[in-house]
Design a protein around this motif. Structure first.
Motif, mmCIF file in Angstrom:
data_model
loop_
_atom_site.group_PDB
_atom_site.id
_atom_site.type_symbol
_atom_site.label_atom_id
_atom_site.label_comp_id
_atom_site.label_asym_id
_atom_site.label_seq_id
_atom_site.Cartn_x
_atom_site.Cartn_y
_atom_site.Cartn_z
ATOM 1 N N SER A 1 0.816 -1.206 0.000
ATOM 2 C CA SER A 1 0.000 0.000 0.000
ATOM 3 C C SER A 1 0.850 1.255 0.000
ATOM 4 C CB SER A 1 -0.925 -0.004 1.214
ATOM 5 O OG SER A 1 -0.166 0.069 2.395
ATOM 6 N N ASP B 1 1.833 2.721 2.591
ATOM 7 C CA ASP B 1 1.664 3.360 3.892
ATOM 8 C C ASP B 1 2.639 2.734 4.880
ATOM 9 O OD1 ASP B 1 -0.433 4.857 2.885
ATOM 10 O OD2 ASP B 1 -1.925 3.356 3.438
ATOM 11 N N LYS B 2 3.361 3.596 5.560
ATOM 12 C CA LYS B 2 4.326 3.106 6.541
ATOM 13 C C LYS B 2 3.908 3.573 7.923
ATOM 14 C CE LYS B 2 8.147 2.936 3.334
ATOM 15 N NZ LYS B 2 9.504 3.318 3.051
#
Length: 66
Positions: free
Chosen positions: A30, A32-33
């Protein structure tokens, strides 16, 4: 699957499992971290004796900037 000591049957089975269960080994990310994980990694970099001073300085700057 590139191990020459592995049987062709085993390689074929592994390929089938990857195709069926894991979309051929293609994993979607995705992007997203988790900020806490990133911060933890930067802190670990700063305290790792096997990391260059340049990398430590960069990690410190990134940590202070977040």
């Amino acid at each position: 699957m590139s191990n020459p000591d592995t049987s062709e049957e085993s390689k074929q089975h592994s390929k089938e499992v990857l195709d069926k269960e894991f979309n051929g080994g293609n994993v979607e990310t995705s992007g997203d971290k988790n900020p806490n994980n990133v911060a933890g990694g930067l802190k670990a970099t700063m305290n790792n004796p096997n990391v260059s001073q340049e990398a430590k300085d960069s990690a410190k700057e990134r940590l202070e900037g977040s």
